[in-house]
Design a protein around this motif. Structure first.
Motif, PDB file in Angstrom:
ATOM      1  N   ARG A  27       0.845  -1.190   0.000  1.00  8.98           N
ATOM      2  CA  ARG A  27       0.000   0.000   0.000  1.00  8.98           C
ATOM      3  C   ARG A  27       0.881   1.240   0.000  1.00  8.98           C
ATOM      4  O   ARG A  27       1.960   1.257   0.580  1.00  8.98           O
ATOM      5  N   GLY A  28       0.409   2.305  -0.664  1.00  6.02           N
ATOM      6  CA  GLY A  28       1.150   3.552  -0.682  1.00  6.02           C
ATOM      7  C   GLY A  28       1.375   4.049  -2.093  1.00  6.02           C
ATOM      8  O   GLY A  28       0.850   3.498  -3.059  1.00  6.02           O
ATOM      9  N   ALA A  29       2.167   5.121  -2.219  1.00  2.50           N
ATOM     10  CA  ALA A  29       2.397   5.766  -3.507  1.00  2.50           C
ATOM     11  C   ALA A  29       3.871   6.107  -3.673  1.00  2.50           C
ATOM     12  O   ALA A  29       4.526   6.561  -2.738  1.00  2.50           O
ATOM     13  N   THR A  30       4.370   5.900  -4.890  1.00  5.79           N
ATOM     14  CA  THR A  30       5.758   6.191  -5.237  1.00  5.79           C
ATOM     15  C   THR A  30       5.799   7.222  -6.351  1.00  5.79           C
ATOM     16  O   THR A  30       5.093   7.077  -7.359  1.00  5.79           O
ATOM     17  N   ALA A  31       6.606   8.250  -6.188  1.00  2.00           N
ATOM     18  CA  ALA A  31       6.836   9.226  -7.256  1.00  2.00           C
ATOM     19  C   ALA A  31       8.030   8.759  -8.077  1.00  2.00           C
ATOM     20  O   ALA A  31       9.087   8.445  -7.519  1.00  2.00           O
ATOM     21  N   VAL A  32       7.859   8.691  -9.395  1.00  3.67           N
ATOM     22  CA  VAL A  32       8.907   8.207 -10.294  1.00  3.67           C
ATOM     23  C   VAL A  32       9.412   9.364 -11.139  1.00  3.67           C
ATOM     24  O   VAL A  32       8.662   9.957 -11.919  1.00  3.67           O
ATOM     25  N   LEU A  33      10.697   9.688 -10.983  1.00  2.00           N
ATOM     26  CA  LEU A  33      11.326  10.778 -11.736  1.00  2.00           C
ATOM     27  C   LEU A  33      12.296  10.184 -12.741  1.00  2.00           C
ATOM     28  O   LEU A  33      13.176   9.405 -12.379  1.00  2.00           O
ATOM     29  N   ARG A  34      12.123  10.522 -14.004  1.00  2.00           N
ATOM     30  CA  ARG A  34      13.063  10.138 -15.052  1.00  2.00           C
ATOM     31  C   ARG A  34      13.859  11.392 -15.371  1.00  2.00           C
ATOM     32  O   ARG A  34      13.307  12.364 -15.889  1.00  2.00           O
ATOM     33  N   VAL A  35      15.137  11.410 -15.087  1.00  2.00           N
ATOM     34  CA  VAL A  35      15.881  12.671 -15.118  1.00  2.00           C
ATOM     35  C   VAL A  35      17.156  12.568 -15.940  1.00  2.00           C
ATOM     36  O   VAL A  35      17.779  11.507 -16.032  1.00  2.00           O
TER      37      VAL A  35
ATOM     38  N   ASN B 196      21.980   8.978 -17.993  1.00  2.00           N
ATOM     39  CA  ASN B 196      23.219   9.507 -18.575  1.00  2.00           C
ATOM     40  C   ASN B 196      23.453  10.991 -18.278  1.00  2.00           C
ATOM     41  O   ASN B 196      23.926  11.744 -19.139  1.00  2.00           O
ATOM     42  N   SER B 197      23.146  11.417 -17.064  1.00  2.00           N
ATOM     43  CA  SER B 197      23.417  12.807 -16.702  1.00  2.00           C
ATOM     44  C   SER B 197      24.920  13.069 -16.658  1.00  2.00           C
ATOM     45  O   SER B 197      25.705  12.186 -16.306  1.00  2.00           O
TER      46      SER B 197
ATOM     47  N   PRO C  35      21.375   3.399 -18.697  1.00  2.00           N
ATOM     48  CA  PRO C  35      22.564   3.838 -19.438  1.00  2.00           C
ATOM     49  C   PRO C  35      22.393   4.035 -20.935  1.00  2.00           C
ATOM     50  O   PRO C  35      23.357   4.356 -21.623  1.00  2.00           O
ATOM     51  N   PHE C  36      21.186   3.866 -21.461  1.00  2.00           N
ATOM     52  CA  PHE C  36      20.992   3.950 -22.908  1.00  2.00           C
ATOM     53  C   PHE C  36      20.481   5.334 -23.321  1.00  2.00           C
ATOM     54  O   PHE C  36      19.685   5.946 -22.599  1.00  2.00           O
ATOM     55  N   ASP C  37      20.912   5.819 -24.460  1.00  2.00           N
ATOM     56  CA  ASP C  37      20.387   7.074 -24.995  1.00  2.00           C
ATOM     57  C   ASP C  37      18.934   6.858 -25.400  1.00  2.00           C
ATOM     58  O   ASP C  37      18.623   5.948 -26.173  1.00  2.00           O
ATOM     59  N   VAL C  38      18.059   7.693 -24.883  1.00  2.00           N
ATOM     60  CA  VAL C  38      16.627   7.572 -25.158  1.00  2.00           C
ATOM     61  C   VAL C  38      16.249   8.577 -26.238  1.00  2.00           C
ATOM     62  O   VAL C  38      16.656   9.740 -26.203  1.00  2.00           O
ATOM     63  N   ALA C  39      15.457   8.125 -27.197  1.00  2.00           N
ATOM     64  CA  ALA C  39      15.055   8.980 -28.309  1.00  2.00           C
ATOM     65  C   ALA C  39      14.346  10.224 -27.811  1.00  2.00           C
ATOM     66  O   ALA C  39      13.538  10.173 -26.880  1.00  2.00           O
ATOM     67  N   ARG C  40      14.643  11.351 -28.438  1.00  2.00           N
ATOM     68  CA  ARG C  40      13.954  12.587 -28.109  1.00  2.00           C
ATOM     69  C   ARG C  40      12.522  12.551 -28.653  1.00  2.00           C
ATOM     70  O   ARG C  40      12.239  11.890 -29.654  1.00  2.00           O
ATOM     71  N   ALA C  41      11.629  13.271 -27.973  1.00  2.00           N
ATOM     72  CA  ALA C  41      10.237  13.329 -28.405  1.00  2.00           C
ATOM     73  C   ALA C  41      10.154  13.897 -29.819  1.00  2.00           C
ATOM     74  O   ALA C  41      10.984  14.690 -30.241  1.00  2.00           O
ATOM     75  N   GLY C  42       9.126  13.490 -30.530  1.00  2.00           N
ATOM     76  CA  GLY C  42       8.951  13.961 -31.903  1.00  2.00           C
ATOM     77  C   GLY C  42       9.420  12.916 -32.901  1.00  2.00           C
ATOM     78  O   GLY C  42       9.279  11.710 -32.694  1.00  2.00           O
ATOM     79  N   ALA C  43       9.999  13.376 -34.003  1.00  2.00           N
ATOM     80  CA  ALA C  43      10.372  12.487 -35.100  1.00  2.00           C
ATOM     81  C   ALA C  43      11.372  11.412 -34.691  1.00  2.00           C
ATOM     82  O   ALA C  43      11.309  10.273 -35.157  1.00  2.00           O
ATOM     83  N   GLU C  44      12.301  11.749 -33.809  1.00  2.00           N
ATOM     84  CA  GLU C  44      13.294  10.767 -33.374  1.00  2.00           C
ATOM     85  C   GLU C  44      12.619   9.611 -32.648  1.00  2.00           C
ATOM     86  O   GLU C  44      12.932   8.433 -32.881  1.00  2.00           O
TER      87      GLU C  44
ATOM     88  N   LEU D  65      11.142   5.748 -25.832  1.00  2.00           N
ATOM     89  CA  LEU D  65      10.551   6.415 -24.668  1.00  2.00           C
ATOM     90  C   LEU D  65       9.591   5.488 -23.937  1.00  2.00           C
ATOM     91  O   LEU D  65       9.568   5.440 -22.703  1.00  2.00           O
ATOM     92  N   ALA D  66       8.782   4.748 -24.690  1.00  2.28           N
ATOM     93  CA  ALA D  66       7.809   3.858 -24.055  1.00  2.28           C
ATOM     94  C   ALA D  66       8.503   2.765 -23.249  1.00  2.28           C
ATOM     95  O   ALA D  66       8.107   2.465 -22.119  1.00  2.28           O
ATOM     96  N   TYR D  67       9.541   2.166 -23.829  1.00  2.12           N
ATOM     97  CA  TYR D  67      10.268   1.110 -23.112  1.00  2.12           C
ATOM     98  C   TYR D  67      10.948   1.683 -21.866  1.00  2.12           C
ATOM     99  O   TYR D  67      10.907   1.083 -20.786  1.00  2.12           O
ATOM    100  N   PHE D  68      11.559   2.851 -22.024  1.00  4.98           N
ATOM    101  CA  PHE D  68      12.229   3.516 -20.903  1.00  4.98           C
ATOM    102  C   PHE D  68      11.252   3.774 -19.755  1.00  4.98           C
ATOM    103  O   PHE D  68      11.538   3.471 -18.590  1.00  4.98           O
ATOM    104  N   TYR D  69      10.075   4.302 -20.073  1.00  4.04           N
ATOM    105  CA  TYR D  69       9.091   4.579 -19.030  1.00  4.04           C
ATOM    106  C   TYR D  69       8.624   3.287 -18.362  1.00  4.04           C
ATOM    107  O   TYR D  69       8.503   3.225 -17.131  1.00  4.04           O
ATOM    108  N   ASN D  70       8.350   2.254 -19.154  1.00  6.30           N
ATOM    109  CA  ASN D  70       7.925   0.985 -18.558  1.00  6.30           C
ATOM    110  C   ASN D  70       9.012   0.401 -17.668  1.00  6.30           C
ATOM    111  O   ASN D  70       8.719  -0.159 -16.602  1.00  6.30           O
TER     112      ASN D  70
END
Length: 311
Positions: A33-41, A68-69, A96-105, A117-122
């Motif tokens: 039970r409870g809630a987790t905040a998930v930050l992708r940074v 990869n900050s 550690p993987f470069d994630v595609a930028r939003a839009g055409a990429e 992006l979808a795989y990264f978020y999942n």
């Protein structure tokens, strides 16, 4: 074909087995039970001293995934959590993987690739161990009201299937004492989700999108609970393939507004709906806005309503 979220997990196309996804609701013992905040940074170190303390107080756990900050984001997160006395509520992971930028990429990358992006978020949300999750960004700062509201919700939503829409206002930071708050756009997106097979990420034309069942409850929180930091001396659109496309895409209304405000402020013009705020001496403008200015601002805000606006 088994619908996404219904099987045991996802296997990435590149064969990086250590980054295959196991759905958290399939793990032994289930979810707490409870809630987790998930930050992708990525390179969010400057704002974490404002973002993390109220968030760590408001939720059961914070999961920060560093992608990869190069500015010490992960170390800064640990430092801030320790300074706030909440280290036990923070988990830091690395992707550690470069994630595609939003839009055409993003559009050109397969949904099951580690670069998607979808795989990264999942993958990020697969590490949640509570029944509820908040999709949070590394530049979103709760106001004092927002912290209380989120804290009240976090212990209640652990047994619900409701989706919660959380409002936020762009805060364009020029210096420690001067910023510009955009009250000209009503920006209230879905940020709270149950952890279940019904709520997973899939690929949309320009970004990731969270799936939802046909019937579900949704609640919208009031304005004034959160600001989204925009650094006027930074590159706020680096995660987009082509920011110029905001002008032509009907799906990018919010980004068009941000692009317009950003460029106007760079040129010395304050657009309609944007408020200039100068903090008192010795007070950072972000603290001033979130602790004093917004909580005391008269309601309702005079904002644009996208439900009645053209494109």
């Amino acid at each position: 074909m088994i619908p996404i979220g219904q099987g045991e997990g996802l296997i990435n196309l590149e064969g990086h087995t250590e980054f295959d996804i196991t759905w958290p609701w399939r793990r032994p013992g289930g979810l707490a039970r409870g809630a987790t905040a998930v930050l992708r940074v990525k390179n969010e170190a400057p704002g974490l001293r404002f973002v993390l303390p109220p968030l760590l107080r408001a939720v059961d756990h914070v999961l920060l995934v560093d992608n990869n900050s190069t500015d010490g984001t992960a170390d800064e997160a640990v430092r801030v959590a320790e300074a706030a006395g909440r280290s036990e509520k923070l988990t830091v992971r690395s992707y550690p993987f470069d994630v595609a930028r939003a839009g055409a990429e993003h559009l050109a990358v397969h949904e099951r690739s580690v670069h998607s992006l979808a795989y990264f978020y999942n993958w990020c949300f697969s590490h949640v161990r509570t029944r509820y999750s908040w999709k949070w960004d590394g530049d979103m700062v709760l106001t004092t009201e927002g912290e209380v509201s989120m804290g009240d919700l976090s212990w209640q939503v652990g047994t619900t299937d409701a989706v919660i829409r959380f409002p936020r206002h762009g805060l364009y930071v020029e210096s420690d004492r001067r910023a510009f708050l955009d009250l000209g756009l009503r920006n209230i997106e879905e940020w709270g989700f149950p952890m279940s097979p019904d709520f997973v990420y899939s690929k949309a034309p320009e970004w990731e999108i969270r799936t939802t069942p046909e019937r579900f409850e949704m609640f919208a929180l009031p304005q004034g609970l959160c600001v989204e930091l925009k650094w006027l001396d930074g590159d706020e659109f680096a995660h987009w393939t082509d920011p110029q496309s905001f002008a032509t895409s009907l799906r990018n209304r919010r980004k068009r507004r941000e692009w317009t405000v950003w460029n106007a402020l760079q040129e010395g013009t304050v657009p309609e709906g944007v408020v200039e705020i100068v903090a008192p001496e010795g007070v950072h403008v972000i603290d001033h806005v979130t602790h004093d200015w917004l909580p005391r601002a008269p309601r309702p805000f005079v904002v644009d309503d996208p439900a009645h606006a053209a494109g």
